[in-house]
Design an enzyme around this catalytic site. Structure first.
Site, short mmCIF file in Angstrom:
data_model
loop_
_atom_site.label_atom_id
_atom_site.label_comp_id
_atom_site.label_asym_id
_atom_site.label_seq_id
_atom_site.Cartn_x
_atom_site.Cartn_y
_atom_site.Cartn_z
CE LYS A 182 -9.95 -11.06 -0.77
NZ LYS A 182 -8.59 -11.49 -0.38
CD GLU A 256 -2.82 -0.50 9.48
OE1 GLU A 256 -2.18 0.37 8.82
OE2 GLU A 256 -2.42 -1.65 9.63
CB CYS A 290 1.42 -0.42 7.05
SG CYS A 290 0.90 -1.12 8.62
CD GLU A 387 3.24 1.33 2.36
OE1 GLU A 387 3.24 1.07 3.58
OE2 GLU A 387 2.22 1.30 1.65
#
Length: 483
Positions: A182, A256, A290, A387
């Site tokens: 996807k 992840e 990330c 984050e």
């Protein structure tokens, strides 16, 4: 821009054929440097996912039976296909992601290297089969086999198109799995090239399937019963939903996820080297990583000098459209991400935090945010703990290596970390104790195909890249027999 990549009549690749997506939604592909729409891409649907899952399941038996060396030829075909399209793919990333040219080139080269690397591992897979184990104290012996887990569903993010998909597709196909990907609804164009290459190199139908779309497609992929594993890269919020959906069938999963990573600078560090590592760790890809080392932990004795050098370097950083000369940092890829980052910056400023540079949007069209540094940030503040996924650095000071380690580890995340020190042995001792999956010592962030990628704590489950990435798509079978 080449129309073949911008204007696609068929945007779903299933069973070796391009088809028109059946979703109700048209995905708007935008240029973040201007905010203008580049293209409109037809989204796929849950029905498209079902067809892709069935195609992957049908192709699995034939694909897994092919010798590893034969699968390797197809993987090298992907690498050469990417190579021949490098100029176009770089331009697509510059337009759709806002990446400066050098960053876009690194991404394409990384994807090429990943397919070549896993082609080499595929070539050695057959030699590992039926490894003999002589069981002590009996008349039995064992044979160990490594076999593909089956058809795999994959969900990839928008910040590194081509790269994160290569990290999944290459090891899966090398192992003998079939795959359905996807794409991100924000940056689907580059991933569609994998379908073009699959058709070009004669990849067996159903081995690789690609479906564009948003939430509907992602949900359908996690629920498709043909898949025997789900691999996801993205935010913790969506990762939790993927994990919940997959848990109903107790499937293997790799995640992840996010990070809030530290960069530790000791008192004996070279200032110029520290600045280089810090700048790369927070401003590369406009901080949309990330792995962004967004928490600077610096020894008090050199903090004033280091902050002064960082402010000077940040002021000199050239921010703008990737098609302007000498640009080092581009815009944020999406309008939503830009608004989120700006909101977090304003929240920190309203709380009285010391913003030594940046602190807002750049006054021009597009999704541009100034390189921003907050000094002496309280360790319970949102911009220290959460984050941000943007070009925002938070700093604090420490008085010892022990304190630096404690501060570095005081987080729910554990993806990466960096250490900059004039004493390598000292840096290694700190790196050994940072709770993260990848640590860099005295270097900007470099990731090789034979590295290990993944984190501890809430940064995910499993590893990508290296032999560990291949192992993630292999199950271990033990055959026991009497002599």
């Amino acid at each position: 821009m080449p129309e073949a990549l911008l204007e696609r009549e068929n945007t779903v690749f299933v069973g070796g054929q391009w088809k028109n997506g059946r979703g109700a939604e048209m995905l708007e592909v935008t240029d973040p440097s201007t905010g203008n729409v580049l293209s409109r891409v037809q989204a796929g649907s849950a029905e498209d996912v079902e067809k892709a899952a069935r195609a992957a399941a049908k192709a699995f038996d034939g694909w897994k039976r092919k010798p590893g060396a034969e699968r390797a030829k197809y993987l090298r075909g992907f690498a050469r296909g990417l190579e021949s399209r490098k100029t176009i793919l770089v331009r697509v990333q510059m337009h759709n992601n806002g990446k400066p040219r050098i960053e876009a080139e690194i991404d394409v080269d990384d994807a090429i290297a990943t397919f070549d690397y896993y082609a080499t591992l595929a070539e050695g897979l057959d030699e590992r089969q039926d490894t003999r184990v002589d069981h002590a104290g009996g008349t039995h012996f064992g044979l160990v086999r490594h076999e593909p887990v089956g058809p795999v569903g994959m969900i990839v993010p928008w910040n590194f198109p081509l790269v994160t998909s290569a990290w999944k597709i290459a090891p899966a196909l090398a192992a003998g799995c079939t795959a359905t990907v996807k794409t991100s609804e924000m940056t689907p164009l580059n991933e569609l090239v994998y379908g073009d290459i699959a058709a070009e190199i004669g990849l067996p139908a159903g081995v690789l399937n690609i479906v564009t779309g948003g939430a509907e497609v992602g949900i359908a992929l996690t629920r498709a019963h043909e898949f025997r594993k789900i691999s996801f890269t993205g935010s913790n919020m969506i990762g939790a939903k993927v994990m919940e959906a997959v848990s109903a069938r107790c499937l293997p999963i790799s995640l992840e996820l996010g990070g809030k990573s530290p960069i530790v600078v000791t008192a004996d560090a070279d200032i110029d080297q520290a600045v280089s590592c810090i700048m790369g760790g927070i401003f590369f890809n406009a901080g949309q990583m990330c792995s962004a080392t967004s928490r600077l932990i610096v020894d008090k004795s050199i903090e004033p000098k280091l902050i002064e050098a960082l402010v000077e370097a940040s002021r000199a950083l050239r921010v703008g459209s990737p098609f302007e000369d000498g640009i080092e940092m581009g815009p944020l890829t999406t309008s939503a991400q830009c608004h989120k980052v700006l909101w977090m910056i304003e929240d920190a400023k309203s709380d009285g935090l010391d913003c030594v540079i940046g602190g807002g949007a750049i006054d021009r069209d597009g999704h541009f945010v100034k390189p921003t540094i907050f000094r002496d940030v309280p360790q319970d503040h949102t911009i220290w703990r959460d984050e941000i996924f943007g070009p925002v650095l938070a700093t604090t000071t420490v008085s010892s290596d022990e304190e630096a380690i404690a501060v570095a580890n005081d987080t729910h995340y554990g993806l990466v970390g960096s250490v900059v020190s004039g004493d390598w042995t000292r840096a290694k001792a700190i790196a050994d104790r940072i709770e993260a999956g990848q640590i860099w010592i005295n270097t900007p962030q470099v990731v090789y195909p034979d590295s290990a990628w993944g984190g501890f704590k809430q940064s995910g489950i499993g590893r990508e890249l290296g032999p560990w990435g291949l192992s993630g798509y292999l199950g271990v079978k033990h055959i026991l027999s009497e002599v």
